[in-house]
Each structure stands twice: as structure tokens, then as C-alpha cells.
Design an enzyme around this catalytic site. Structure first.
Site: not given
Lengths: 250, 612
Positions: B121, B234, B236, B250, B253, B309, B375, B410
Site C-alpha cells: 500500500f 484527506q 483520497h 471509493l 488503493e 495519498r 475521505h 494518513r
């Protein structure tokens, strides 16, 4: 954009009726989008459950033109432009208001199931459980369940005969199967599958499998194997004799 | 006023996502009478939508992994603004929390040798995310739910928390409303744990559901707690962009973790142009090296699509701005040319299904169109790193609604682990607090009545503003003025608009009766959204630098001076909101040393410790 005709159930446990709405529908919309637009523009207090809007949470189950479906995953272009779309709450559970039903019975069933009981002796020296992918593939299928209760909605035993006191329904048959087939689980579940959860009630019409939005093979992979285990345990004359024989020798 | 039902527990947990469930399980295991209050049905909370996985340095796929590397990755991802102690606790405890889930019945995907499998990730040095296809959140919430219902926790479903009650300076309970009947209820408790998630619903394009309205932030704020780091929201990088009705939904990722690449309208793999200096030594600079990494070459560096991100979201935005975007204003995300159709269906089944149904697109054949979507909130209620208690005695927070763990950005996968680690710690924190205090919580009936009045007058007004329309206006304003790229001018305008919304809110009117009335529910949550939006906008205006998810065109780049401060928002005596800078604690020297090592130095250190 085009004007479309909708008929939505409006009412509560004391009764109700189908009401007409005419509403603009844009390209790419799903039924839940249209319900939301009706709610924002014409009926602020229209009750509907939803969360993820991507088929992952199982909140928005309704009956669209008589078919149990997730409204967030039902595209408007599945219907022809002149069709009136009928949306009703799922019929097997009591209406609270409009499209929202009281599904609390399902939560009560879950509590009756003996929790996962792992064999802690199977841990390796690092404290990890070792399970091969091919040994968990089949229970992972059951664990895809999003608890939309569409299978409970179409189950004849629950829907038409209202035998909620006799049969736990397909959702919980796969829950039990996911535990019974778990490589680490040690609890005996087969007695309760027969005695408490009513596996004998199911006559495998496969309606539950047909409506599952996760394509879980509820009947073939969960209910039939559980029924077979019940048969093995309680009705196989050879095994019955064999067990008697073993017991005597002990 | 009619008699209001009273329910009493030692502790009330608000929110039944991963954090709330884990906290409730912990409270119950510590012998507390525990009530769990949630807005939706049990098992439907936002955690269910988490896809990619839960980050923990188990080292099952790459044995070099260690809490120290996870910690270093987290600090760098957060641009060093994370609370050091929280990031340390998180990295150290995540592996045990994941193993515990397996003990409770979770069935993660397996490695060849039968251990919990882990995937790559963004921002994580090694394959670190324990996962179940792309439905990890569902597995987690169901595991916690099925385990939790046997632990003696009372669950109150479809019950909306409205405001907290205090006895002096201490928490004594809260007022809530049953959604089914519209009746009010008072919960009496010695401690309350908020696990209410974020507030993405303040933006137009968001991956969040209706539940994400900042209830915890607003209730805590009203009760006198501080909100920290609220400017760090955030975006995304990969939300769906088409069709319009699913814009923002969404796209995990995990698509990039499993080899997916980002391409612009000219067919260029553009992420190579956006590698920040901090990550340059650890990121592949040629397609050839990126390809070797995907094939498992441990000496190759990671592809730039797996940058953090904030970086990827800004890159996509820039490509679109420079007219190199996809037809519907995003970028192309291509996995079809990278993996076989069977692989894609096995590793990313819900993405395959989601695009097939919602966009009529086969991701095993065509690229997806994706763009940034609001997100997650890095910021939140300011809590003590160890106990998770806020500045209000008896009020705890964990999961997304608490702040500090993730700093300015994050890393993917660190949220599911955050829920577990800090859910448990909040439960312990509340249990310790209750055993250490000897008091019976008193409820102030006048406070209860004023909360109830504020709620019912929305229904009782003769006429007024439609809550759905006011919500839409708020979303437009936040999208335009408090978006991915910010400036003094935009933020000042945004704050002015928020003032107008506050006024308009005083006249909001819901039609119909109190029984299961979404219009009324919408109106009640609008208050919380507006408070949260104001905290975000004001904190963003104060932070005059660009760091992580907070980026200012008028103040580009990170400023060392700003690394010394967190920004907190709190309520003044006159009811207005103020923001202030608070100085951060000096980090523990050992933690600082680890975070600043080069990856080669740290890998060597971990290896030599292991060989001892």
C-alpha cells in the site's frame, strides 16, 4: 434527463398506500438516487435506509417491481423509459415507516449461534494460526455476506409461512456453515442446526441464492452440506450402528 | 415536558464502527456495564466500506518488517506532525490486535505457508496490509460484531446522539433520540467514548455516507473539548468520477498496491513527475524499475503510484487542471494491462463488481476513471495518547473522531489498525478513569430539556429553510473554498459563507412528524456539520504552510517553524469559535532517532537486532 413515474409505499405498521411521484432521472442513476431526489425535492420525510451506496453494507434492501434488490445497485436503465417503478419495503419483516422495516429479529438469531471456538493448540511456535488458502476459500465465500436480508425476505418459510420460530433462515444457515467449516472451530453445531435452527424446514427451492447480491451459493454450498451433516449424524443407519458398536467397545 | 426515558450504564460508547465496537468489547471485558449507541443498524457503519486492509508489522510476507519501520513510515507519511507517542503505540500494538481478530473468527487471506497474507500500500515500505480481498472492513466489523454480541454489551441501534451532559466539569451522560419513534432518551454514564468517525458529508465529492456528519466533533466541542489538526482533511486520490451519482465512491488503493498505474489523457504515466524529495531515495524513477518491483525484486524501489495519498491526489488534480485529464475530469487507473482478468477478479472482486454495475465498465478490460474524493479526517478530538481521554474528564475518543495519530496525512491501512489499537486503549482508559473516581453522575434536567427543545423546534416551526438544500449549499461551499488547494482568499470567503449558514440554520424546518423522519435527522446533523466545517476552515486559515493534506497556494512548501505547533479549535464563552496554536511536546529522543534514520540504516539495525 427524462421524467419518470415512481410509485413508493408510504405508510407505517397501521397501513399505507402506494403514492405517485414524477421525477427527473439523469443518466447513470440507480434507484436509490431517484429515491433520494424524491426525498430532497418532494417528500422530505420519506423514510429509507442506506449507507455505503456501493453494495457493501446491505442497508438499502427493498422490493423493486416485485423483486428483492439493493436499491443502490439497481440501475435505472434496467427498466424501459415508460415503465412505472414500484418500490415497496421488504415484505418478510414488519414495516416501521415507508421503505424501512424492523429487521431486529435477525439480530436475535445471530445471538443464538454458538460463537467461534478456536482450537488454540493449533497455534505454531510464534503464536500464529496456520491455515491454507484452499482450506478457507469456502468459508470466505460465506463471509462475503453483507446482511442485506434479501435471502431472508424471499425464503418461503419466513415470508409465506411466517415460521420464524421454526427456521433461522438462509442468512444464518451460511453463518453457521462458516463456523462449522472453519478449520479451527471446535464446537459441535450440527445438533443445533437440526434441533434449534430448523434445517429440515428448507426445501431447497434456491430462491435465496437467486437474490443474493454477493452471489453466495447459499443453497449448494451452505444449506445442502449442513443438511448432509445432519443426515450423517442422525439418520445414517450404518453410521448409527457403527457408533453403537464403537461405544460398546469403549 | 413529557417524561424522558433514562438508561444507565457505567460507560456509553457512541458509534459502532471498528473503533466503537473494539472499545465496547474492552469496556465489557474490564467488567463495566457497557452501552453501545449507533445511528445505523449494527454492522453497517463506515468500517464496512474499508477495502484494502489493516496495517500491522506482522512480517509474514517480508520478514524484514518491524514496528520501527511501520512507525517510521507513519511519521513520514504524516509529515512528522503525528503525536509521536500515538504513532509508537500504534506500530507496536497493531500486530497483536490483528492476531486477536483471528482468534475471534476473522478469516484473512493466507500466504503460501498458511499465515495471514499482507499486501502493498502507499507509503508502507513492505507488504503490510492484512486483508480479505478488497472487503477487509466488512470482515473486521462482522468479526467484532459477532464476537461483541456475546460479551454482554447492550446495543442501542438507530439511536442518534444529540449532546453530552456534564456534572460540573465531568461527563455525566448524554441525550439521544430513537430514530424509529423520534422519542428522546437520556443515557446516564460515568464515562463516554466517542467513536463517531469523521465529517466527509460537509463536502460535495466524498466517499462518506450520510452518517459522517461530525457528530462527535460537535458534541465534544459543545462540551468544552478541543479539536486538533482539523485542517488536515484527506482527499483520497481515487474516487469514482462517473456516473455523477456515484462521484466520490471509493476505489481502493489496493488497485495500485496490486500493480495499477495512473495515466493521463496523453497516455503518459505521470506519477514519475511528482516524486517529492523526501521519498525520492525510496521511489523508482523508471518504469523498468517499477516493473521489477511488481515482480517481487526486493532490490527494486516502489512505483510512484504508491506515494502517499496527499501527493497522488494533488498530482491528479494538477493533471486535470493542465487539461490532461480523462473525459469526466479525472485520471485513468489501469489494472487491466497489468494483471490477468482472473487475478483481478480474485484480488479485487468488489471493485470489479462496483464498476461493472455502477459504471458499466469491465476493469479487467478497460481503465477506470478516478479523481480525488474527501475521505478522512486526520484531525479530531484532542486526546491523551495513552488513555485517549479528551480535555474533558470522562470524555474519551478513538478512531477517526480523535486526532493526533496520523499527523498531516494518513497512510492507507493505518485507519483499520488505528481503530483496533486505540479502540482498545480508549476502553482501558475509560475503565481506569471509572475505577479511579468515586462519584455518581448527576443529570441536570434543565440541560436535558434545552437539548430536547433545540431538537423539536426544527419540527415545530411554521415554515423555514429546507435542510436538504442548506446541506447542498454547505457542500458546494466546502468543495470550492476549503478543497484540496486552499488560499487566504478562498478560506476567508468560505468562513463568511459558514457564518451565513449558521444564521440560516436557526430557521431550518423539517416537515412531517417525528417518527423515522430523514428530513429532521438531516436538520439535526447539519448543526454538527457546520461546526466541523468551521473548525476545518479556521484551522486551515491559521496554518500558513503546506503540509501533507493541507495545501495553501499562498504558502507553498513545509515551514519548519510550523512543525512546532498543532492548531486547536475550541468554544469561547460567548459561543464563538477560536483557534490557537499550541506548542508540541519534544519527541522522545529514541523515537526521533528511528524516524530520521535512512531506510538502509534502519533495515540494518532491525536485522542486527533480530540476529542477536
Amino acid at each position: 434527463m427524462a421524467l419518470r413515474n415512481f410509485k413508493l409505499f408510504r405508510g407505517d405498521k397501521s397501513g399505507g398506500q402506494m403514492e405517485n411521484y414524477q421525477i427527473e432521472v439523469d443518466k447513470g442513476m440507480v434507484v436509490l438516487d431517484v429515491i433520494h431526489r424524491i426525498q430532497a425535492e418532494q417528500a422530505n420525510d420519506l423514510a429509507v435506509r442506506w449507507n455505503c451506496k456501493a453494495g457493501k453494507c446491505g442497508s438499502c434492501s427493498v422490493e423493486i417491481n416485485g423483486k428483492p434488490k439493493l436499491s443502490c445497485m439497481t440501475r435505472m436503465n434496467e427498466y424501459s423509459a415508460e415503465d412505472t417503478i414500484y418500490v415497496r419495503p421488504i415484505r418478510t419483516f414488519p414495516v416501521i415507516k415507508d421503505l424501512v422495516t424492523d429487521v431486529s429479529w435477525n439480530y436475535e438469531q445471530n445471538k443464538r449461534i454458538t460463537p467461534f471456538t478456536p482450537d488454540t493448540k493449533q497455534k505454531n511456535k510464534n503464536g500464529d494460526y496456520v491455515m491454507m488458502q484452499e482450506d478457507v476459500d469456502r468459508i470466505q465465500e460465506f463471509r462475503k455476506c453483507i446482511e442485506c436480508y434479501l435471502c431472508q425476505d424471499v425464503c418461503h418459510i419466513l415470508r409465506d409461512h411466517n415460521k420464524k420460530d421454526k427456521f433461522v433462515g438462509p442468512r444464518f444457515m451460511i453463518r453457521i456453515a462458516s463456523l462449522d467449516m472453519h478449520p479451527l472451530d471446535t464446537a459441535d453445531r450440527i445438533t443445533s442446526v437440526k434441533e434449534d435452527f430448523g434445517s429440515g424446514m428448507c426445501n431447497i427451492t434456491r430462491c435465496c441464492t437467486d437474490v443474493c447480491p454477493e452471489d453466495i451459493q447459499i443453497t449448494d454450498n451452505a444449506i445442502i452440506p449442513l443438511k448432509e451433516r445432519v443426515v450423517d449424524k442422525f439418520y445414517d443407519p450404518f453410521l448409527w450402528l457403527w457408533r453403537k458398536f464403537l461405544k460398546r467397545n469403549k | 415536558m413529557a417524561e424522558i426515558e433514562i438508561i444507565e450504564h457505567d460507560v456509553i460508547v457512541v458509534g459502532a464502527g471498528g473503533a466503537g465496537l473494539r472499545a465496547a468489547i474492552q469496556c465489557s471485558s474490564r467488567g463495566l456495564s457497557t452501552g453501545l449507541v449507533c445511528k445505523s443498524l449494527l454492522g453497517k457503519a463506515h468500517t464496512v466500506m474499508a477495502e484494502g486492509g489493516v496495517a500491522a508489522a506482522l512480517g509474514n510476507v517480508d520478514e524484514r518488517d518491524d514496528w520501527k519501520v511501520h512507525f517510521r513510515d507513519t511519521m513520514r507519511g504524516g509529515k512528522f506532525l503525528n503525536l509521536w507517542r500515538m504513532a509508537e503505540l500504534h506500530a507496536k500494538q497493531a500486530p497483536d490486535r490483528v492476531r486477536e481478530l483471528e482468534e475471534w473468527g476473522a478469516v484473512f487471506d493466507r500466504t503460501q505457508s498458511g499465515l495471514i497474507n499482507q499486501r502493498n500500500f502507499g507509503g508502507h515500505r513492505y507488504p503490510r496490509l492484512a486483508h480479505v480481498g478488497d472487503r477487509t472492513g466488512l470482515e473486521m466489523i462482522r468479526t467484532l460484531q459477532d464476537y461483541g454480541v456475546h460479551q454482554g454489551i447492550e446495543v442501542y441501534m438507530e439511536c442518534t446522539a444529540l449532546d453530552l451532559l456534564k456534572d460540573g466539569d465531568k461527563i455525566s451522560g448524554m441525550v439521544a433520540m430513537w430514530r424509529e419513534t423520534g422519542r428522546f432518551v437520556t443515557f446516564k454514564a460515568k464515562a463516554i467514548i466517542l467513536a463517531t468517525g469523521g465529517a466527509g458529508k460537509a463536502w460535495k465529492i466524498t466517499s462518506n455516507s450520510w452518517e459522517y456528519t461530525g457528530d462527535g466533533y460537535a458534541m465534544a466541542y459543545e462540551a468544552g473539548a478541543e479539536l486538533m489538526d482539523m485542517e488536515f482533511t484527506q482527499f483520497h486520490p481515487t474516487g469514482m468520477v462517473w456516473p455523477p451519482s456515484v462521484r466520490g465512491t471509493l476505489v481502493t488503493e489496493g488497485v495500485r498496491g496490486d500493480g495499477g498505474i495512473l495515466i493521463n489523457s496523453q497516455g503518459k504515466r505521470f506519477m514519475f513527475d511528482y516524486i517529492p524529495d523526501l521519498y525520492a531515495p525510496e521511489t523508482a524513477d523508471t518504469e523498468e524499475e517499477a516493473a521489477r518491483w511488481l515482480d517481487g525484486d526486493k532490490s527494486a524501489r516502489r512505483p510512484p503510484e504508491l506515494l502517499t495519498r496527499d501527493v497522488v491526489a494533488r498530482a491528479i488534480r494538477q493533471e486535470v487542471k493542465d487539461r490532461r485529464g480523462s473525459p469526466h475530469g479525472g485520471a485513468f487507473l489501469d489494472i487491466a494491462s497489468r494483471r490477468s482478468a482472473d487475478d483481478i477478479k480474485r484480488k479485487l472482486p468488489s471493485m470489479y463488481h462496483q464498476f461493472k454495475v455502477l459504471a458499466e465498465l469491465d476493469i479487467t478490460k478497460e481503465p477506470m476513471e478516478v479523481g480525488p474524493t474527501l475521505h478522512y479526517f486526520m484531525g479530531g478530538i484532542r486526546v491523551d495518547s495513552d488513555s485517549q481521554m479528551s480535555t474533558v474528564p470522562g470524555l474519551f475518543a478513538c478512531g477517526e473522531c480523535s486526532g493526533g495519530m496520523h499527523g498531516a496525512n494518513r497512510l492507507g491501512g493505518n485507519s483499520l489498525s488505528d481503530l483496533l489499537v486505540f479502540g482498545k486503549l480508549a476502553g482501558d482508559g475509560a475503565a481506569d478513569y471509572i475505577s479511579g473516581t468515586n462519584f455518581s453522575a448527576l443529570i441536570n434536567q434543565e440541560e436535558v430539556e434545552s437539548i430536547v427543545r433545540a431538537g423539536t423546534q426544527i419540527l415545530n416551526r411554521e415554515s423555514g429553510k429546507n435542510p436538504y438544500l442548506l446541506h447542498e449549499e454547505l457542500q458546494e461551499a466546502m468543495q470550492d473554498k476549503v478543497g484540496i488547494v486552499r488560499s487566504n482568499e478562498l478560506l476567508t470567503e468560505g468562513i463568511k459563507q459558514l457564518d451565513e449558514f449558521k444564521e440560516a440554520y436557526k430557521q431550518v424546518k423539517a416537515d412531517g412528524a417525528s417518527q423515522f423522519n430523514p428530513g429532521w435527522h438531516e436538520a439535526l446533523s447539519l448543526r454538527n456539520l457546520i461546526i466541523t466545517a468551521e473548525a476545518v476552515a479556521k484551522s486551515a486559515l491559521m496554518r500558513e504552510e503546506s503540509r501533507g493534506a493541507h495545501s495553501r497556494i499562498d504558502f507553498p512548501g513545509e515551514q519548519d517553524e510550523w512543525l512546532k505547533y498543532n492548531i486547536v479549535a475550541s468554544k469561547n464563552g460567548d459561543g464563538s469559535m477560536s483557534t490557537k496554536k499550541i506548542e508540541r511536546e519534544r519527541p522522545d529522543s529514541e523515537l526521533e532517532r528511528i524516524a530520521n534514520l535512512t531506510i538502509e540504516e534502519l533495515e540494518k539495525e532491525v536485522e542486527s537486532e533480530r540476529n542477536k
